[in-house]
Design a protein around this motif. Sequence first.
Motif, PDB file in Angstrom:
ATOM      1  N   PHE A 223      -7.906  -5.105  -1.863  1.00 55.24           N
ATOM      2  CA  PHE A 223      -6.857  -5.815  -2.608  1.00 55.24           C
ATOM      3  C   PHE A 223      -5.686  -6.191  -1.701  1.00 55.24           C
TER       4      PHE A 223
ATOM      5  N   THR B 254       0.834  -1.221   0.000  1.00 55.47           N
ATOM      6  CA  THR B 254       0.000   0.000   0.000  1.00 55.47           C
ATOM      7  C   THR B 254       0.863   1.264   0.000  1.00 55.47           C
TER       8      THR B 254
ATOM      9  N   TYR C  96      -8.142  -9.010 -10.710  1.00 52.21           N
ATOM     10  CA  TYR C  96      -6.978  -8.397 -10.072  1.00 52.21           C
ATOM     11  C   TYR C  96      -6.386  -9.345  -9.017  1.00 52.21           C
TER      12      TYR C  96
ATOM     13  N   SER D  88      -2.753 -14.791  -6.138  1.00 55.81           N
ATOM     14  CA  SER D  88      -2.966 -14.410  -4.743  1.00 55.81           C
ATOM     15  C   SER D  88      -1.657 -14.514  -3.982  1.00 55.81           C
TER      16      SER D  88
ATOM     17  N   LEU E  89      -8.942 -17.019  -7.894  1.00 55.70           N
ATOM     18  CA  LEU E  89      -8.236 -15.795  -8.272  1.00 55.70           C
ATOM     19  C   LEU E  89      -7.026 -16.135  -9.139  1.00 55.70           C
TER      20      LEU E  89
ATOM     21  N   ALA F  49     -12.278  -7.963  -6.995  1.00 55.98           N
ATOM     22  CA  ALA F  49     -11.103  -8.239  -7.833  1.00 55.98           C
ATOM     23  C   ALA F  49     -11.521  -8.719  -9.221  1.00 55.98           C
TER      24      ALA F  49
ATOM     25  N   VAL G  35     -14.303  -9.654  -1.419  1.00 57.59           N
ATOM     26  CA  VAL G  35     -12.979  -9.241  -1.898  1.00 57.59           C
ATOM     27  C   VAL G  35     -12.731  -9.834  -3.287  1.00 57.59           C
TER      28      VAL G  35
ATOM     29  N   MET H 258     -13.418  -5.671 -11.186  1.00 58.95           N
ATOM     30  CA  MET H 258     -12.627  -4.447 -11.372  1.00 58.95           C
ATOM     31  C   MET H 258     -12.215  -4.197 -12.840  1.00 58.95           C
TER      32      MET H 258
ATOM     33  N   HIS I 101      -7.880  -0.176  -1.951  1.00 61.96           N
ATOM     34  CA  HIS I 101      -6.727  -0.932  -1.456  1.00 61.96           C
ATOM     35  C   HIS I 101      -6.998  -1.735  -0.194  1.00 61.96           C
TER      36      HIS I 101
ATOM     37  N   VAL J 175      -4.902 -10.409  -5.299  1.00 68.33           N
ATOM     38  CA  VAL J 175      -5.276 -10.025  -3.934  1.00 68.33           C
ATOM     39  C   VAL J 175      -4.170 -10.482  -2.987  1.00 68.33           C
TER      40      VAL J 175
ATOM     41  N   LEU K 249      -5.413   1.099 -10.223  1.00 67.80           N
ATOM     42  CA  LEU K 249      -5.873   0.497  -8.965  1.00 67.80           C
ATOM     43  C   LEU K 249      -6.385   1.617  -8.059  1.00 67.80           C
TER      44      LEU K 249
END
Lengths: 704, 65
Positions: free
Chosen positions: A151, A49, A606, A636, A633, A574, A570, A577, A148, A608, A143
């Motif tokens: 993600f 982040t 996206y 990850s 996903l 993702a 979540v 998005m 955030h 995660v 993003l």
Amino acid sequence: MRFVRMELNNWRSFLGLHQIEFAGWDSCNVTVLVGQNGAGKTALLNAFTWVLFGETTAGFRRPDDLFNHTALSLIKVGTVDKMFVKICFDHEGEQYVVTRSISAERAHNHEPPTVGPTKFSATVRNKTGVTEAVDQEKINAVLPPGLHPFFFFPAENIGKDIDQNDAASIRASMSRAIDVLLDIERYDNALKIISKTLTKHLKTPKNTPKDATIMAAEEEMNDARERWESTEQRKKKLPGIIEKAQRAVDKLNQALEESDAHRGAVEEMNKVKDEIYRENDNIERIRDGQVLAINSACGIVFGKEIFVDAKAALDVAHKEGKIPPKVSSGLLDELIDVRQKCICGRELGKCELGELKSLRSITLEDSIAEIASDLRGRLPLLIETDDGSVDKSVANEILELDKEANDAERRLLALKQRLKKLIDDQPEISHGDPGKTREAWQQQEKRLLRLQEELTDISKELPDLELAKRNAEKKYGAALNRQTKTKAIGEARGLLTSVEETLSKIQEIVRTCARKDVERAMNDFYTPLLLKNYCVRLTDDFRYEIVDESTSRTVGASSSEVALATFAFVGAIAALMPSYARLERLLPAGDGKSVGSLRADKANAYPVVLDAPYSPFGKEYGDQFSKVLPDLLPQSVLIVREDQLEYINSMIDDTRVGSAYVLQLQTGSAESKELVWQNKKYGYVINIEGQVASHTKITPLPVG
Amino acid sequence: MSTKNEEMALDAESIIKLISDMQPQAQNLFQSVLKDVLDRGNELSEVTVEELAKKYAAKALKLVG
């Protein structure tokens, strides 16, 4: 979007340079980072982040203390060291490198190093191989910062929040996330602007004139114009008519002169007429005198300084010989116009003519020079009036002139009455057809008198009519302007209102459809994770309920089941998005047609990053989570404690883990531990509580 | 890993139709206001809202004038 690599240099507990290669290609798409409490797991989550957004997660302690303390203490006098986090990721065929750094420099041995400001840099290598620098906005467009927390998800606290019945705050943050995902705020802001435009800057004007009012004003204006025009025409024609009437009277007079009785009367009438003319002249002269006197008085009262300035200007002109002129302007004009020969008889050449013209351009007109000269003589009298008040003699003069004018007008009226009487009292003429001639003469004289009176009246009336015409035109113009303006405002409001309605409808469509899409995407994640026949239902306000599919009734789910629903959310964010971002980017540019149908493309979802994802679950759901996550996903990153490794084993067995690292504490003030990874033991240490913080080394673990 | 492609409820066509149903001048305003908001970021100050509101009053009047 895919994470490729991260570099950490002196970031928090990570002394020196460390590198993490992320798995994320084909089926081997899970990266595992193992570390005990205090080893830097949360610091690692925050490295994501911080480098991407310059922000840290809510539970991150000492967010301003990012530079590794040991690295800082090792900086020698006069040298600089750097802390940085660098992340490389691919997005839509482009390669991004984002770096955020802080430098520190030690100036003196006995002082701590000075830590500098945070610096950001980012580059993108596009599909054609060209690399260019980009700013934070570009990263945010890939993003959104508002997403955030999802993600880069600190899962450790989910269970705690749910146990504390804090589901409302989770729902609120989900609702906010959906707003960010859909960029609802942009529509809100656009609506705010349009609303303010309509309520403040494009208000419908009050007292707008109606069509009837405009028509009445137009009619009034046309009437006033017509009255003025007809009177003006009459005024122009009257002198000609009067002249003709006068000629007719003269002719009749000639015929009547033969009568002695009449001759005397005509002579007397002519005398009276002469007196009338004289009296008219007299009145005009008196009034002119009055105007001059009043002007003079006004000049004394209001314009003494102007006189002073005027005199100064005239003095300069006099000094330069312009008043009276040294050269006659009339003579010059004559010489130039007719190209006369000069006195010596020689014809004027071009050069001489040019000089004459040049001289003429600076020569005043004779008449102007004469007036200026006269004015220059009179101005000192006005200026020298000492107290600036109107001289009594001037005031008396004005009053006397007024009295004189009134007396003259009375005399004039008497003369006109006398003339009328003389005309009426004319005796009959004894020869020819005297009665007829006399009657004709009387009529012509009366007519002439009427015409002259009419001309006088019209001359007096005309300025008032012109003023009335101008006022009526002004009134109509203003009313028409107000109506035109109101009409334009009405049309402009119509355009903006249609924009407002469209924005609201789009917002409504996006919200309604997004509710369906998010609900379906959540269930795509939730159903495989759950071992029961439950699903997620989203309400209109994006509150989620866990429902038994067979009964369609809300069920009292366990904390693990609620935590899984949050993970499902979540995952849904993702997955959605890429499609939503595409729509949002293209619509404002008016390029909506290229968006076409939107598809939930899980292959392009996206990545995660989940910190302590197993904390909220019991063993049953932990195993299930590990089993299905790699399929849900495309990439990850799991940051886990050593005691949660048992859940990773199934992923390792299924060769879904493409990359793994252990976070090892590296100081003596720590306790030695062993990590079992794929049936082999790896030594590492954990920090002893209450001891000075250690630093961490990131060591790769074998996979495959 | 699943790569299933599913048609989404959010249909760009319906949004595009709404936009294309507007008069050309209104479309101009619509795209302009969204672009302005996009360029300025979502955290609009009152001053910016005021400035943009004035801009759109003038722009709308110019479009009809």
